[in-house]
Design a protein around this motif. Structure first.
Motif, mmCIF file in Angstrom:
data_model
loop_
_atom_site.group_PDB
_atom_site.id
_atom_site.type_symbol
_atom_site.label_atom_id
_atom_site.label_comp_id
_atom_site.label_asym_id
_atom_site.label_seq_id
_atom_site.Cartn_x
_atom_site.Cartn_y
_atom_site.Cartn_z
ATOM 1 N N VAL A 102 0.796 -1.225 0.000
ATOM 2 C CA VAL A 102 0.000 0.000 0.000
ATOM 3 C C VAL A 102 0.832 1.281 0.000
ATOM 4 C CG1 VAL A 102 -2.020 -1.108 1.024
ATOM 5 C CG2 VAL A 102 -0.314 -0.057 2.509
ATOM 6 N N ILE A 103 2.126 1.185 0.301
ATOM 7 C CA ILE A 103 2.979 2.375 0.227
ATOM 8 C C ILE A 103 3.322 2.593 -1.241
ATOM 9 C CG2 ILE A 103 5.181 3.427 0.881
ATOM 10 C CD1 ILE A 103 5.069 1.724 3.445
ATOM 11 N N THR A 104 2.908 3.712 -1.784
ATOM 12 C CA THR A 104 3.108 3.973 -3.214
ATOM 13 C C THR A 104 4.399 4.725 -3.496
ATOM 14 O OG1 THR A 104 1.788 5.991 -3.039
ATOM 15 C CG2 THR A 104 0.646 3.972 -3.703
ATOM 16 N N ARG A 105 4.896 5.448 -2.498
ATOM 17 C CA ARG A 105 6.120 6.226 -2.699
ATOM 18 C C ARG A 105 6.761 6.475 -1.349
ATOM 19 N NH1 ARG A 105 6.895 11.254 -1.791
ATOM 20 N NH2 ARG A 105 4.689 11.759 -1.659
ATOM 21 N N LEU A 106 8.087 6.447 -1.344
ATOM 22 C CA LEU A 106 8.850 6.767 -0.137
ATOM 23 C C LEU A 106 10.036 7.600 -0.593
ATOM 24 C CD1 LEU A 106 9.147 6.446 2.893
ATOM 25 C CD2 LEU A 106 10.392 4.330 2.487
ATOM 26 N N GLY A 107 9.926 8.908 -0.426
ATOM 27 C CA GLY A 107 10.946 9.812 -0.961
ATOM 28 C C GLY A 107 10.978 9.695 -2.470
ATOM 29 N N THR A 108 12.138 9.356 -3.024
ATOM 30 C CA THR A 108 12.249 9.181 -4.475
ATOM 31 C C THR A 108 12.043 7.731 -4.888
ATOM 32 O OG1 THR A 108 14.647 8.899 -4.257
ATOM 33 C CG2 THR A 108 13.831 11.132 -4.715
ATOM 34 N N ILE A 109 11.788 6.841 -3.934
ATOM 35 C CA ILE A 109 11.590 5.425 -4.223
ATOM 36 C C ILE A 109 10.125 5.186 -4.573
ATOM 37 C CG2 ILE A 109 11.752 3.076 -3.312
ATOM 38 C CD1 ILE A 109 13.812 4.199 -1.285
ATOM 39 N N THR A 110 9.878 4.677 -5.779
ATOM 40 C CA THR A 110 8.508 4.370 -6.189
ATOM 41 C C THR A 110 8.233 2.874 -6.158
ATOM 42 O OG1 THR A 110 9.198 4.392 -8.503
ATOM 43 C CG2 THR A 110 8.267 6.436 -7.602
ATOM 44 N N ASP A 111 9.274 2.035 -6.088
ATOM 45 C CA ASP A 111 9.104 0.588 -5.998
ATOM 46 C C ASP A 111 9.361 0.162 -4.556
ATOM 47 O OD1 ASP A 111 8.858 -2.125 -6.506
ATOM 48 O OD2 ASP A 111 10.941 -2.329 -7.176
ATOM 49 N N VAL A 112 8.341 0.324 -3.722
ATOM 50 C CA VAL A 112 8.465 -0.042 -2.310
ATOM 51 C C VAL A 112 8.054 -1.503 -2.186
ATOM 52 C CG1 VAL A 112 7.724 0.460 0.036
ATOM 53 C CG2 VAL A 112 7.950 2.317 -1.614
ATOM 54 N N HIS A 113 9.002 -2.358 -1.856
ATOM 55 C CA HIS A 113 8.745 -3.793 -1.724
ATOM 56 C C HIS A 113 9.061 -4.211 -0.291
ATOM 57 C CE1 HIS A 113 13.111 -4.231 -2.112
ATOM 58 N NE2 HIS A 113 13.015 -3.385 -3.135
ATOM 59 N N ALA A 114 8.821 -5.487 0.009
ATOM 60 C CA ALA A 114 9.003 -5.985 1.375
ATOM 61 C C ALA A 114 10.421 -5.763 1.886
ATOM 62 C CB ALA A 114 8.643 -7.466 1.446
ATOM 63 N N GLY A 115 11.420 -5.840 1.014
ATOM 64 C CA GLY A 115 12.800 -5.623 1.427
ATOM 65 C C GLY A 115 13.035 -4.213 1.945
ATOM 66 N N VAL A 116 12.352 -3.234 1.362
ATOM 67 C CA VAL A 116 12.469 -1.843 1.829
ATOM 68 C C VAL A 116 11.858 -1.727 3.220
ATOM 69 C CG1 VAL A 116 11.697 0.532 1.409
ATOM 70 C CG2 VAL A 116 12.516 -0.863 -0.502
ATOM 71 N N VAL A 117 10.669 -2.284 3.403
ATOM 72 C CA VAL A 117 9.995 -2.195 4.707
ATOM 73 C C VAL A 117 10.803 -2.941 5.771
ATOM 74 C CG1 VAL A 117 7.848 -2.664 5.965
ATOM 75 C CG2 VAL A 117 7.754 -1.933 3.575
ATOM 76 N N GLU A 118 11.425 -4.065 5.405
ATOM 77 C CA GLU A 118 12.258 -4.823 6.346
ATOM 78 C C GLU A 118 13.408 -3.993 6.897
ATOM 79 O OE1 GLU A 118 13.779 -8.092 4.135
ATOM 80 O OE2 GLU A 118 12.107 -9.404 4.630
ATOM 81 N N ARG A 119 13.964 -3.112 6.071
ATOM 82 C CA ARG A 119 15.132 -2.328 6.474
ATOM 83 C C ARG A 119 14.767 -1.009 7.146
ATOM 84 N NH1 ARG A 119 16.677 -4.398 1.418
ATOM 85 N NH2 ARG A 119 16.271 -2.417 0.394
ATOM 86 N N MET A 120 13.485 -0.773 7.395
ATOM 87 C CA MET A 120 13.064 0.448 8.091
ATOM 88 C C MET A 120 13.291 0.286 9.584
ATOM 89 S SD MET A 120 9.487 1.583 6.397
ATOM 90 C CE MET A 120 9.389 2.181 4.742
ATOM 91 N N TYR A 121 13.468 1.406 10.260
ATOM 92 C CA TYR A 121 13.575 1.391 11.714
ATOM 93 C C TYR A 121 12.237 0.971 12.311
ATOM 94 C CZ TYR A 121 17.914 3.936 11.047
ATOM 95 O OH TYR A 121 19.175 4.294 10.662
ATOM 96 N N ALA A 122 12.282 0.312 13.469
ATOM 97 C CA ALA A 122 11.075 -0.197 14.119
ATOM 98 C C ALA A 122 10.084 0.933 14.421
ATOM 99 C CB ALA A 122 11.435 -0.942 15.396
ATOM 100 N N THR A 123 10.579 2.119 14.780
ATOM 101 C CA THR A 123 9.673 3.233 15.074
ATOM 102 C C THR A 123 8.907 3.659 13.824
ATOM 103 O OG1 THR A 123 11.507 4.767 14.750
ATOM 104 C CG2 THR A 123 10.977 4.170 17.017
#
Length: 166
Positions: A102-123
């Motif tokens: 459901v995340i369509t964009r994160l900064g300049t990243i438009t291909d947000v996949h599970a690997g991106v979410v895995e590397r996010m801080y817990a907060t």
């Protein structure tokens, strides 16, 4: 009554197997023509919400991405993680898969996949889980808060807008 278990590799396969059969003698109705732009009505349904992460996602190049957008979840978004092998092995992984859909964009990243979410801080993941719940259950990004000093109540917008901006 005999019970049948079906295993499929993806949600699309399950949908194809369980889809009702169409009669071959009846031709499919032609697709309806889209109304002209002037005839379309804006129903005021907001389907995408901007947010600002508390810490921010740091990519491989060291760039911090804090601003992003999340769209409303569909039934398919909620069902797809249920057949994901990673979720079956570890049910806690469900939120990672769901947020990545459901995340369509994160900064300049438009291909947000599970690997991106895995590397996010817990907060940030906790923030996104709450944000997801708010936009999909309550339909807005506001939260009621109380001032710790004067104990006055007011609302804040969790989407991360600056004070005085709308």
């Amino acid at each position: 009554m005999r019970r049948r278990t079906v295993t499929a590799g993806s949600l699309e396969e399950i949908l194809q197997v369980t889809a009702p059969a169409t009669a071959p003698e009846q031709p499919a109705p032609p697709p309806a023509a889209a109304p002209p732009a002037a005839a379309r009505q804006d129903h005021g349904l907001r389907t995408e919400f901007e947010f600002e992460l508390p810490r921010g996602y740091v990519d491989e190049a060291g760039t911090v991405h804090r601003h992003g957008s999340m769209r409303l979840a569909t039934a398919r978004d909620e069902l797809r993680p249920q057949i994901d092998l990673r979720v079956k092995e570890n049910p806690a992984y469900l939120s990672v898969v769901l947020l990545s859909q459901v995340i369509t964009r994160l900064g300049t990243i438009t291909d947000v996949h599970a690997g991106v979410v895995e590397r996010m801080y817990a907060t940030d993941v906790a923030f996104l889980q709450d944000f997801y719940r708010r936009v999909n259950s309550e339909g807005h990004t506001r939260a009621a808060v109380t001032c710790p000093h004067c104990e006055g109540g007011f609302e804040v917008d969790l989407s991360g807008g600056r004070l005085g901006e709308s």
